[in-house]
Design a protein around this motif. Structure first.
Motif, PDB file in Angstrom:
ATOM      1  N   VAL A   1       0.832  -1.207   0.000  1.00  0.00           N
ATOM      2  CA  VAL A   1       0.000   0.000   0.000  1.00  0.00           C
ATOM      3  C   VAL A   1       0.864   1.254   0.000  1.00  0.00           C
ATOM      4  CG1 VAL A   1      -1.801   1.297   1.200  1.00  0.00           C
ATOM      5  CG2 VAL A   1      -1.830  -1.198   1.256  1.00  0.00           C
ATOM      6  N   VAL A   2       0.496   2.207  -0.843  1.00  0.00           N
ATOM      7  CA  VAL A   2       1.175   3.498  -0.876  1.00  0.00           C
ATOM      8  C   VAL A   2       0.229   4.575  -0.345  1.00  0.00           C
ATOM      9  CG1 VAL A   2       2.219   5.284  -2.341  1.00  0.00           C
ATOM     10  CG2 VAL A   2       2.644   2.863  -2.817  1.00  0.00           C
ATOM     11  N   PHE A   3       0.728   5.407   0.547  1.00  0.00           N
ATOM     12  CA  PHE A   3      -0.061   6.524   1.080  1.00  0.00           C
ATOM     13  C   PHE A   3       0.026   7.708   0.129  1.00  0.00           C
ATOM     14  CE2 PHE A   3       1.326   4.657   5.377  1.00  0.00           C
ATOM     15  CZ  PHE A   3       0.261   3.768   5.370  1.00  0.00           C
ATOM     16  N   SER A   4      -1.064   8.435  -0.035  1.00  0.00           N
ATOM     17  CA  SER A   4      -1.136   9.510  -1.022  1.00  0.00           C
ATOM     18  C   SER A   4      -0.315  10.736  -0.637  1.00  0.00           C
ATOM     19  CB  SER A   4      -2.597   9.929  -1.230  1.00  0.00           C
ATOM     20  OG  SER A   4      -3.019  10.776  -0.171  1.00  0.00           O
ATOM     21  N   ALA A   5      -0.279  11.706  -1.550  1.00  0.00           N
ATOM     22  CA  ALA A   5       0.501  12.932  -1.353  1.00  0.00           C
ATOM     23  C   ALA A   5       0.053  13.731  -0.146  1.00  0.00           C
ATOM     24  CB  ALA A   5       0.400  13.805  -2.604  1.00  0.00           C
ATOM     25  N   HIS A   6      -1.200  13.541   0.284  1.00  0.00           N
ATOM     26  CA  HIS A   6      -1.749  14.378   1.345  1.00  0.00           C
ATOM     27  C   HIS A   6      -1.404  13.891   2.749  1.00  0.00           C
ATOM     28  CE1 HIS A   6      -4.353  14.770  -2.263  1.00  0.00           C
ATOM     29  NE2 HIS A   6      -4.114  16.036  -2.026  1.00  0.00           N
TER      30      HIS A   6
ATOM     31  N   VAL B   1      -1.033  10.777   5.946  1.00  0.00           N
ATOM     32  CA  VAL B   1      -1.961  10.019   6.777  1.00  0.00           C
ATOM     33  C   VAL B   1      -1.621  10.256   8.241  1.00  0.00           C
ATOM     34  CG1 VAL B   1      -2.296   8.220   5.037  1.00  0.00           C
ATOM     35  CG2 VAL B   1      -0.492   7.956   6.755  1.00  0.00           C
ATOM     36  N   SER B   2      -2.554   9.890   9.105  1.00  0.00           N
ATOM     37  CA  SER B   2      -2.324  10.018  10.540  1.00  0.00           C
ATOM     38  C   SER B   2      -1.513   8.831  11.048  1.00  0.00           C
ATOM     39  CB  SER B   2      -3.665  10.066  11.274  1.00  0.00           C
ATOM     40  OG  SER B   2      -4.296   8.791  11.217  1.00  0.00           O
ATOM     41  N   PRO B   3      -0.908   8.950  12.224  1.00  0.00           N
ATOM     42  CA  PRO B   3      -0.151   7.826  12.796  1.00  0.00           C
ATOM     43  C   PRO B   3      -0.995   6.573  12.970  1.00  0.00           C
ATOM     44  CG  PRO B   3       0.362   9.855  13.955  1.00  0.00           C
ATOM     45  CD  PRO B   3      -0.784  10.166  13.047  1.00  0.00           C
TER      46      PRO B   3
ATOM     47  N   VAL C   1      -3.188   5.347  10.931  1.00  0.00           N
ATOM     48  CA  VAL C   1      -3.201   4.594   9.675  1.00  0.00           C
ATOM     49  C   VAL C   1      -1.892   3.821   9.512  1.00  0.00           C
ATOM     50  CG1 VAL C   1      -3.289   4.768   7.157  1.00  0.00           C
ATOM     51  CG2 VAL C   1      -4.776   6.219   8.553  1.00  0.00           C
ATOM     52  N   VAL C   2      -0.791   4.466   9.837  1.00  0.00           N
ATOM     53  CA  VAL C   2       0.519   3.804   9.768  1.00  0.00           C
ATOM     54  C   VAL C   2       0.559   2.621  10.735  1.00  0.00           C
ATOM     55  CG1 VAL C   2       3.005   4.076  10.082  1.00  0.00           C
ATOM     56  CG2 VAL C   2       1.652   5.956   9.127  1.00  0.00           C
ATOM     57  N   LYS C   3       0.012   2.823  11.922  1.00  0.00           N
ATOM     58  CA  LYS C   3      -0.013   1.766  12.938  1.00  0.00           C
ATOM     59  C   LYS C   3      -0.797   0.553  12.449  1.00  0.00           C
ATOM     60  CE  LYS C   3      -1.409   0.940  17.752  1.00  0.00           C
ATOM     61  NZ  LYS C   3      -2.041   1.551  18.957  1.00  0.00           N
ATOM     62  N   GLU C   4      -1.960   0.805  11.851  1.00  0.00           N
ATOM     63  CA  GLU C   4      -2.782  -0.293  11.339  1.00  0.00           C
ATOM     64  C   GLU C   4      -2.047  -1.064  10.247  1.00  0.00           C
ATOM     65  OE1 GLU C   4      -6.936  -1.165   8.891  1.00  0.00           O
ATOM     66  OE2 GLU C   4      -6.565   0.855   9.686  1.00  0.00           O
TER      67      GLU C   4
ATOM     68  N   GLU D   1      -5.447  16.134   3.773  1.00  0.00           N
ATOM     69  CA  GLU D   1      -4.231  16.611   4.429  1.00  0.00           C
ATOM     70  C   GLU D   1      -4.509  17.014   5.877  1.00  0.00           C
ATOM     71  OE1 GLU D   1      -1.051  20.306   4.243  1.00  0.00           O
ATOM     72  OE2 GLU D   1      -2.023  19.694   2.375  1.00  0.00           O
ATOM     73  N   ALA D   2      -5.632  17.689   6.088  1.00  0.00           N
ATOM     74  CA  ALA D   2      -5.977  18.134   7.436  1.00  0.00           C
ATOM     75  C   ALA D   2      -6.215  16.949   8.366  1.00  0.00           C
ATOM     76  CB  ALA D   2      -7.218  19.033   7.390  1.00  0.00           C
ATOM     77  N   ILE D   3      -6.877  15.929   7.856  1.00  0.00           N
ATOM     78  CA  ILE D   3      -7.155  14.735   8.673  1.00  0.00           C
ATOM     79  C   ILE D   3      -5.848  14.081   9.114  1.00  0.00           C
ATOM     80  CG2 ILE D   3      -8.119  12.402   8.626  1.00  0.00           C
ATOM     81  CD1 ILE D   3     -10.264  13.505   6.672  1.00  0.00           C
TER      82      ILE D   3
END
Length: 299
Positions: free
Chosen positions: A56-61, A63-65, A67-70, A112-114
């Protein structure tokens, strides 16, 4: 945005034997997303849509920690195509989250804000009025500073910062604001063009924050300005009815040159006698970010 697109395309080429998923739109431009889908790149909204161990690749905007943790817990192979300027804001938030109260100037609900708000507790504001409403929530017991979404309007952000200074005169100003250089340069270019044109055409998706800001900026002095995202949206009657003789054209940071060329070509089909030229003060985008040597990591 070029960084994120290059990141995904390179990761896809280097890993041809396994499905590549991208969480959210890599950039807010449907043309770019559709072209990637044709190549076999798959887009998802949430990680629950793919199996454990997926790539999985995270987008340009960003992600929150969480999402990375999951992704880590599910042993996914992770690629992070977050714009380096967004990453810088995330790092700033982590560095000050325990020492400061943070006001975050951004658009509520934007990807991005999220992601940024997942890094620390902060107060989101979208207008000077929102700053007023923080009087009862922010105290003098702890230092106060602010961060910004990278794709905001420079002018609107200045008015919000001015209000923050007025309401909280003890606020600590960041050494440098967070607005993306590409966003800033495009807004400056539009501002300089407005005196020479009857209207601006902004090429960019409706959910592209920086494109929307460009159109809003243009409409303040050139009400006939408009925004489209594909050549099929070109409406010659709009241009004729608005009596536009000189049309300025700009594009959001996530709009590829091929899309701009297509839309200009479509306009010329309807107005074959029109002359196309670069604005005298146009300048080439020379800033770029190098991709990391290792694109995908298993944590």
């Amino acid at each position: 945005m070029k960084y994120a697109i290059s990141y995904v395309e390179t990761a896809f080429q280097e890993n041809p034997d396994s499905p590549l998923y991208v969480r959210k739109e890599i950039v807010h431009n449907q043309r770019v997303v559709e072209e990637m889908k044709k190549k076999g790149i798959q887009f998802i909204d949430e990680l629950k849509e793919v199996p454990d161990g997926a790539t999985v690749v995270f987008s340009a905007h960003g992600v929150s920690p969480e999402v990375v943790k999951e992704a880590t817990q599910r042993k996914m192979k992770i690629g992070d195509a977050t714009c380096p300027l967004v990453t810088r804001v995330h790092k700033k938030a982590r560095n000050i989250k325990d020492s400061h109260q943070i006001i975050y100037i951004a658009h509520r609900g934007h990807d991005e804000a999220i992601g940024t708000m997942g890094e620390a507790d902060m107060f989101l504001v979208e207008s000077p009025e929102d700053v007023e409403n923080l009087k009862s929530k922010i105290t003098k017991d702890k230092p106060l500073t602010y961060l910004m979404q990278t794709t905001l309007s420079v002018a609107d952000t200045k008015s919000i910062v001015k209000k923050i200074e007025e309401v909280f005169p003890y606020v600590e100003h960041p050494q440098k604001d967070d607005i993306c250089y590409a966003t800033t340069e495009r807004q400056e270019a539009v501002q300089s063009m407005l005196e020479s044109v009857d209207a601006m055409l902004v090429i960019g998706a409706e959910n592209s924050s920086n494109s929307v800001r460009l159109c809003q900026l243009a409409k303040k002095t050139r009400p006939a300005s408009f925004q489209i995202s594909r050549k099929e949206d070109v409406n010659p009657d709009h241009i004729k009815n608005a009596k536009i003789k000189i049309l300025g054209i700009t594009a959001g940071a996530s709009s590829p040159q091929v899309l701009v060329d297509e839309i200009v070509g479509e306009i010329l089909k309807h107005f074959p006698d029109a002359k196309v030229s670069l604005f005298p003060e146009s300048r080439e985008d020379t800033m770029s970010f190098k991709l990391p040597k290792e694109l995908l990591k298993q944590y």
